[in-house]
Motif scaffolding. Structure first.
Motif, PDB file in Angstrom:
ATOM      1  N   HIS A 259       0.767  -1.290  -0.204  1.00 27.67           N
ATOM      2  CA  HIS A 259       0.101  -0.021  -0.050  1.00 27.67           C
ATOM      3  C   HIS A 259       0.916   1.258   0.023  1.00 27.67           C
ATOM      4  CE1 HIS A 259      -3.847  -2.178   0.589  1.00 27.67           C
ATOM      5  NE2 HIS A 259      -3.272  -2.719   1.524  1.00 27.67           N
ATOM      6  N   LEU A 260       2.106   1.166  -0.006  1.00 27.92           N
ATOM      7  CA  LEU A 260       3.051   2.351  -0.071  1.00 27.92           C
ATOM      8  C   LEU A 260       2.695   3.329  -0.946  1.00 27.92           C
ATOM      9  CD1 LEU A 260       5.310   3.630   1.507  1.00 27.92           C
ATOM     10  CD2 LEU A 260       6.962   2.227   0.598  1.00 27.92           C
ATOM     11  N   GLN A 261       2.412   2.852  -2.412  1.00 23.84           N
ATOM     12  CA  GLN A 261       2.343   3.712  -3.255  1.00 23.84           C
ATOM     13  C   GLN A 261       1.096   4.591  -3.162  1.00 23.84           C
ATOM     14  OE1 GLN A 261       1.910   1.597  -6.818  1.00 23.84           O
ATOM     15  NE2 GLN A 261      -0.182   0.482  -6.352  1.00 23.84           N
TER      16      GLN A 261
ATOM     17  N   CYS B 226      12.343  -0.360   2.635  1.00 20.39           N
ATOM     18  CA  CYS B 226      10.989   0.465   1.715  1.00 20.39           C
ATOM     19  C   CYS B 226      11.752   1.753   1.237  1.00 20.39           C
ATOM     20  CB  CYS B 226      10.055   0.993   2.782  1.00 20.39           C
ATOM     21  SG  CYS B 226       8.913  -0.472   3.366  1.00 20.39           S
ATOM     22  N   PHE B 227      12.800   2.571   1.635  1.00 19.05           N
ATOM     23  CA  PHE B 227      12.991   3.804   1.517  1.00 19.05           C
ATOM     24  C   PHE B 227      14.337   3.973   0.864  1.00 19.05           C
ATOM     25  CE2 PHE B 227       9.687   4.270   4.904  1.00 19.05           C
ATOM     26  CZ  PHE B 227       8.724   4.373   4.332  1.00 19.05           C
ATOM     27  N   GLY B 228      15.394   3.160   1.153  1.00 19.06           N
ATOM     28  CA  GLY B 228      16.535   2.911   0.363  1.00 19.06           C
ATOM     29  C   GLY B 228      17.798   3.602   1.207  1.00 19.06           C
ATOM     30  N   PRO B 229      18.712   4.106   0.875  1.00 21.41           N
ATOM     31  CA  PRO B 229      19.995   4.682   1.427  1.00 21.41           C
ATOM     32  C   PRO B 229      19.439   5.749   2.351  1.00 21.41           C
ATOM     33  CG  PRO B 229      20.378   4.299  -0.771  1.00 21.41           C
ATOM     34  CD  PRO B 229      18.879   4.334  -0.822  1.00 21.41           C
TER      35      PRO B 229
ATOM     36  N   SER C 159       3.895  -0.641  22.897  1.00 18.84           N
ATOM     37  CA  SER C 159       3.624   0.189  21.824  1.00 18.84           C
ATOM     38  C   SER C 159       4.458  -0.817  20.560  1.00 18.84           C
ATOM     39  CB  SER C 159       4.188   1.435  21.815  1.00 18.84           C
ATOM     40  OG  SER C 159       4.074   2.193  20.501  1.00 18.84           O
ATOM     41  N   ARG C 160       3.566  -1.172  19.585  1.00 21.54           N
ATOM     42  CA  ARG C 160       4.372  -1.438  18.454  1.00 21.54           C
ATOM     43  C   ARG C 160       3.424  -0.857  17.164  1.00 21.54           C
ATOM     44  NH1 ARG C 160       3.036  -6.235  15.282  1.00 21.54           N
ATOM     45  NH2 ARG C 160       1.671  -6.877  17.003  1.00 21.54           N
ATOM     46  N   ARG C 161       3.876   0.418  16.715  1.00 20.96           N
ATOM     47  CA  ARG C 161       3.344   1.130  15.873  1.00 20.96           C
ATOM     48  C   ARG C 161       4.414   1.643  14.623  1.00 20.96           C
ATOM     49  NH1 ARG C 161      -1.132   4.682  16.481  1.00 20.96           N
ATOM     50  NH2 ARG C 161      -0.975   6.563  14.985  1.00 20.96           N
ATOM     51  N   LEU C 162       3.811   1.627  13.616  1.00 22.40           N
ATOM     52  CA  LEU C 162       4.639   1.983  12.499  1.00 22.40           C
ATOM     53  C   LEU C 162       3.632   2.698  11.395  1.00 22.40           C
ATOM     54  CD1 LEU C 162       6.934   1.897  10.207  1.00 22.40           C
ATOM     55  CD2 LEU C 162       6.011  -0.349   9.458  1.00 22.40           C
ATOM     56  N   GLU C 163       4.178   3.997  11.014  1.00 24.47           N
ATOM     57  CA  GLU C 163       3.253   4.918  10.282  1.00 24.47           C
ATOM     58  C   GLU C 163       4.200   5.550   9.192  1.00 24.47           C
ATOM     59  OE1 GLU C 163       1.739   8.090  12.639  1.00 24.47           O
ATOM     60  OE2 GLU C 163       2.950   7.592  14.279  1.00 24.47           O
ATOM     61  N   VAL C 164       3.611   5.654   8.189  1.00 25.67           N
ATOM     62  CA  VAL C 164       4.055   6.396   7.038  1.00 25.67           C
ATOM     63  C   VAL C 164       3.258   7.644   6.452  1.00 25.67           C
ATOM     64  CG1 VAL C 164       5.220   6.401   4.550  1.00 25.67           C
ATOM     65  CG2 VAL C 164       5.536   4.509   6.361  1.00 25.67           C
TER      66      VAL C 164
ATOM     67  N   GLN D 246       0.015  12.142  -0.223  1.00 22.43           N
ATOM     68  CA  GLN D 246      -1.665  11.845  -0.587  1.00 22.43           C
ATOM     69  C   GLN D 246      -2.279  11.036   0.183  1.00 22.43           C
ATOM     70  OE1 GLN D 246      -1.361  10.168  -4.634  1.00 22.43           O
ATOM     71  NE2 GLN D 246      -0.255  11.678  -5.631  1.00 22.43           N
ATOM     72  N   GLY D 247      -1.426  10.582   1.575  1.00 21.92           N
ATOM     73  CA  GLY D 247      -2.201   9.775   2.337  1.00 21.92           C
ATOM     74  C   GLY D 247      -1.117   9.328   3.400  1.00 21.92           C
ATOM     75  N   HIS D 248      -1.908   8.563   4.425  1.00 24.01           N
ATOM     76  CA  HIS D 248      -1.066   8.408   5.673  1.00 24.01           C
ATOM     77  C   HIS D 248      -1.464   6.750   5.912  1.00 24.01           C
ATOM     78  CE1 HIS D 248       0.539   8.388   9.671  1.00 24.01           C
ATOM     79  NE2 HIS D 248      -0.815   7.745   9.978  1.00 24.01           N
TER      80      HIS D 248
END
Length: 335
Positions: free
Chosen positions: A143-145, A192-195, A249-254, A258-260
């Protein structure tokens, strides 16, 4: 990497360690027709004997005896982080294939020569990163895109533990710097996000005492790092455990333009211009079994594995930079 394949229809396996992960590996091997657990070596002779009897293996006194054992193709390193590189190097020198739980070593400088050694010996060196196989990570990548251009991420894992156990995972000498020992917290984001361009890190230990082995243990750890990725994305990582951590806590957010995306526990949501929607998150169960089966399949058939050791080494370089940052109080550039 050019790796020697296993001649025959079964991979003969030795395990170093008798703890939780070693048992998951042993149980997985019992379900794979192309593998057989041959020998085990652990810290305690009594525990090793019980483990070996349970899984039909030979109990050996030391890990040195295991890597030298004549009837092995593959060594799985499942014990304290401090000794991962030492055992992996010895096994490679004995022409064994190697599986090691992350981290490969407690610093990137110590890990780098092992990749070269595996290449020279034409043997598999696989560093486990089961976080990439789990439901949360798969859902994140799927769903990252949907968030457009991501510019911020935050990953927080907190584990209260009162009283803090006198385990090697609470010992810096045995576990390593928090984001080295818990390397998956960085590896998930880098996948996910590279270097990473630079990192700033702070670390807090509390409740130090001397253990029965005369080395220091703590009762609380809290480590935070801010990563600036080459893309410009900023990520915060929080890792804490122990007696003075008061909330789980075990939470990951991006967040993107265009969204979250938010993953909390085993639940996931996507928020965009149309509102907030639940997204399916797969299970975290059975990942060591999946990893083990993939390794055996790779050795017998050449099927590609899900993670290359160079990727783990790069994450370890970032973690080593974070450790330097925490020690100096300065932002550290990542080569």
């Amino acid at each position: 990497m050019a790796e020697g394949r296993i001649a025959g229809e079964q991979v003969r396996v030795g395990i170093v360690g008798t703890g939780f992960v070693a048992r998951l590996r042993a149980e997985a091997l019992q379900t794979i027709t192309g593998a057989r657990l041959v020998a085990v070596a652990g810290h305690s002779a009594a525990d090793t004997e019980v483990f070996a009897q349970q899984y039909g293996a030979v109990a050996l006194k030391t890990w040195q005896d295991l890597v030298d054992y004549h009837d092995l193709d593959l060594v799985m390193v499942c014990h304290i982080n401090r000794d991962h590189d030492t055992v992996a190097a010895a096994a490679l020198h004995c022409d064994r294939h190697v599986v090691v739980e992350y981290p490969l070593a407690l610093s990137s400088e110590a890990a780098q020569p092992l990749l070269s050694l595996a290449e020279t010996k034409q043997r598999l060196l696989h560093i486990e990163h089961i976080e990439l196989l789990g439901g949360t990570h798969r859902a994140l990548k799927t769903h990252l895109q949907a968030v457009g251009q991501p510019y911020y991420a935050r990953y927080c894992t907190l584990a209260p533990n009162r009283p803090a156990p006198p385990k090697w995972t609470y010992c810096p000498d045995l576990f390593g710097f928090p984001l080295v020992g818990a390397l998956s917290r960085l590896h998930r984001l880098i996948d996910c996000f590279g270097p990473v361009a630079r990192v700033y890190c702070q670390n807090h230990y509390a409740g130090f005492y001397t253990g029965p082995d005369a080395i220091p243990y703590y009762t609380t750890c809290l480590c935070t790092a801010q990563l600036t990725f080459a893309t410009g994305l900023i990520a915060e990582v929080v890792y804490g455990k122990g007696a003075d951590v008061w909330a789980t806590s075990r939470r990951l957010e991006v967040t993107g333009n265009q969204g979250h995306l938010c993953f909390e526990g085993d639940q996931g949501t996507l928020s965009d211009a149309d509102g907030t929607h639940p997204i399916e998150v797969g299970s975290r169960r059975g990942l060591f079994a999946t990893d083990t089966a993939q390794v055996i399949d790779h050795l017998l058939t050449g099927q590609a594995l899900y993670c290359h050791p160079a990727a783990s080494l790069y994450t370890l370089q970032v973690a080593t930079a974070a450790q330097r940052s925490a020690a100096t109080g300065r932002v550290v550039e990542v080569a």
